[in-house]
Enzyme design. Structure first.
Site, PDB file in Angstrom:
ATOM      1  N   GLU A  40      40.002 -12.274 -28.152  1.00 12.78           N
ATOM      2  CA  GLU A  40      39.718 -13.871 -27.333  1.00 12.78           C
ATOM      3  C   GLU A  40      37.603 -13.366 -27.321  1.00 12.78           C
ATOM      4  O   GLU A  40      37.339 -14.065 -26.680  1.00 12.78           O
ATOM      5  CB  GLU A  40      40.048 -13.904 -25.717  1.00 12.78           C
TER       6      GLU A  40
ATOM      7  N   ASP B 105      38.516 -23.465 -22.075  1.00 14.17           N
ATOM      8  CA  ASP B 105      37.432 -23.421 -23.178  1.00 14.17           C
ATOM      9  C   ASP B 105      36.689 -24.667 -23.126  1.00 14.17           C
ATOM     10  O   ASP B 105      37.285 -26.327 -22.700  1.00 14.17           O
ATOM     11  CB  ASP B 105      37.475 -22.116 -23.787  1.00 14.17           C
TER      12      ASP B 105
ATOM     13  N   TYR C 139      38.368 -17.326 -18.192  1.00 18.03           N
ATOM     14  CA  TYR C 139      38.707 -17.893 -19.401  1.00 18.03           C
ATOM     15  C   TYR C 139      39.907 -16.664 -20.425  1.00 18.03           C
ATOM     16  O   TYR C 139      40.919 -16.588 -20.147  1.00 18.03           O
ATOM     17  CB  TYR C 139      37.437 -18.375 -20.291  1.00 18.03           C
TER      18      TYR C 139
END
Length: 346
Positions: free
Chosen positions: A40, A141, A123
């Protein structure tokens, strides 16, 4: 129909679509929270195809949280070289050190604990906790904002924090048990179908019947993205200085843009070939040969560099720079992406 009701209707088709259409990606092979975290962070601002090779190399060298906590910063930055945003790599190490000290070397399971760690924002905390542990929290996002804005027909500016906050709160209310698949499905749909540039592929979208933007022909107008502040532009001349097989590099300052990275000597001005001897004189260097090696335009979030490069054979070295063998620069020294096109000319 109220936004929250439309969002509820999204849940089942999104999860079904994702389970049938999800891409085979290295970090999806198992729900390992460490792997999800690394992927991520790497995926922020970088395409999936580009991330794959970085991800596999990174995990080979740094397979555990303990290894990440203990790695030398220079080695870490070298592994991160080319991904940009190098503070993200530094924050990975800081967060790993906190996990070693406070969580017995393991990733925290819950959003509220994850978000306290260096470099992990809303996020990323939502992505890790939902994908690895199915905690019912959203991960919002740009892809998610685009999909949801189009489905509910929102004209709110998605670049404003209050818009993101509002959508996050509404998604929190409707999170299903399969939170990870729902979040990943929204992100995947935004990347593959409800795309950011060009016409969305509405005929392939599981949400097309309920999507207000599609049904009212507003997909070119939604999401609303008001113009960002213009970037500052800066000219630069980069010097590939060589003496007997050694190349001059120097370390950037400890704070600011590309902090603690290595770069080739440069000045913030476009130089002609005739002007270069004057610069070399300031550095107490003398050229034997000067060759122009091309130009490169590099864009950061707040600044653009318009760069021109020269390769210069020298008759001596100085003490102002570090003079390093070419192979050693390639293997050990983290060079920012902005300078890599010039490094290729070594």
């Amino acid at each position: 129909m109220q936004e929250i009701e439309l969002m509820k209707k999204m849940r089942e088709p999104i999860i079904e679509w994702y389970q049938e259409n999800k891409r085979e990606l290295p970090w999806r092979k198992e729900k390992n929270p460490y792997h999800i975290w690394i992927s991520e962070i790497m995926l922020q601002q970088t395409r999936i195809e580009a991330v794959k090779q970085y991800y596999e190399r990174f995990l080979k060298q740094i397979p555990t949280i303990e290894a990440l906590a203990e790695i030398e910063e220079e080695k870490l930055l070298k592994l991160w070289e080319g991904l940009g945003y190098y503070n993200r790599a530094r924050n990975l190490k800081k967060a790993a050190q906190v996990m070693q000290e406070e969580y017995e070397g393991k990733m925290p399971k819950h959003y509220k604990e994850l978000i306290k760690l260096p470099g992990i924002g809303e996020y990323t905390a939502g992505a890790i906790s939902s994908i690895a542990y199915d905690e019912k929290v959203p991960a919002v996002d740009g892809n998610v904002l685009r999909v949801v804005s189009r489905v509910v027909g929102s004209k709110k500016d998605v670049l404003e924090n209050k818009t993101k906050k509002e959508f996050t709160e509404k998604l929190q209310e409707i999170m299903p048990k399969q939170a990870g698949d729902f979040n990943e499905g929204l992100m995947e749909l935004g990347e593959l179908i409800c795309i950011p540039n060009g016409e969305p592929l509405c005929e392939k979208c599981p949400l097309q019947k309920m999507c207000i933007a599609k049904n009212k022909d507003l997909t070119s107008l939604i999401p609303v993205r008001n113009q960002k502040m213009k970037r500052k532009k800066e000219d630069m001349t980069v010097f590939l200085l060589e003496y007997e097989g050694r190349i001059a590099i120097r370390k950037r300052k400890e704070k600011g843009l590309l902090a603690n990275m290595y770069e080739f000597p440069n000045i913030t001005k476009k130089m002609t070939k005739k002007e270069i001897p004057k610069v070399l004189q300031v550095w107490k260097l003398e050229s034997k040969q000067i060759e122009k090696i091309g130009a490169h335009h590099h864009v950061f979030s707040h600044i653009e560099w318009d760069m021109v490069g020269y390769k210069i054979q020298l008759s001596s070295m100085n003490k102002e720079f570090e003079w390093i063998e070419k192979e050693e620069i390639l293997e050990k020294y983290p060079i920012p992406g902005a300078f890599i096109p010039f490094r290729k000319k070594m």
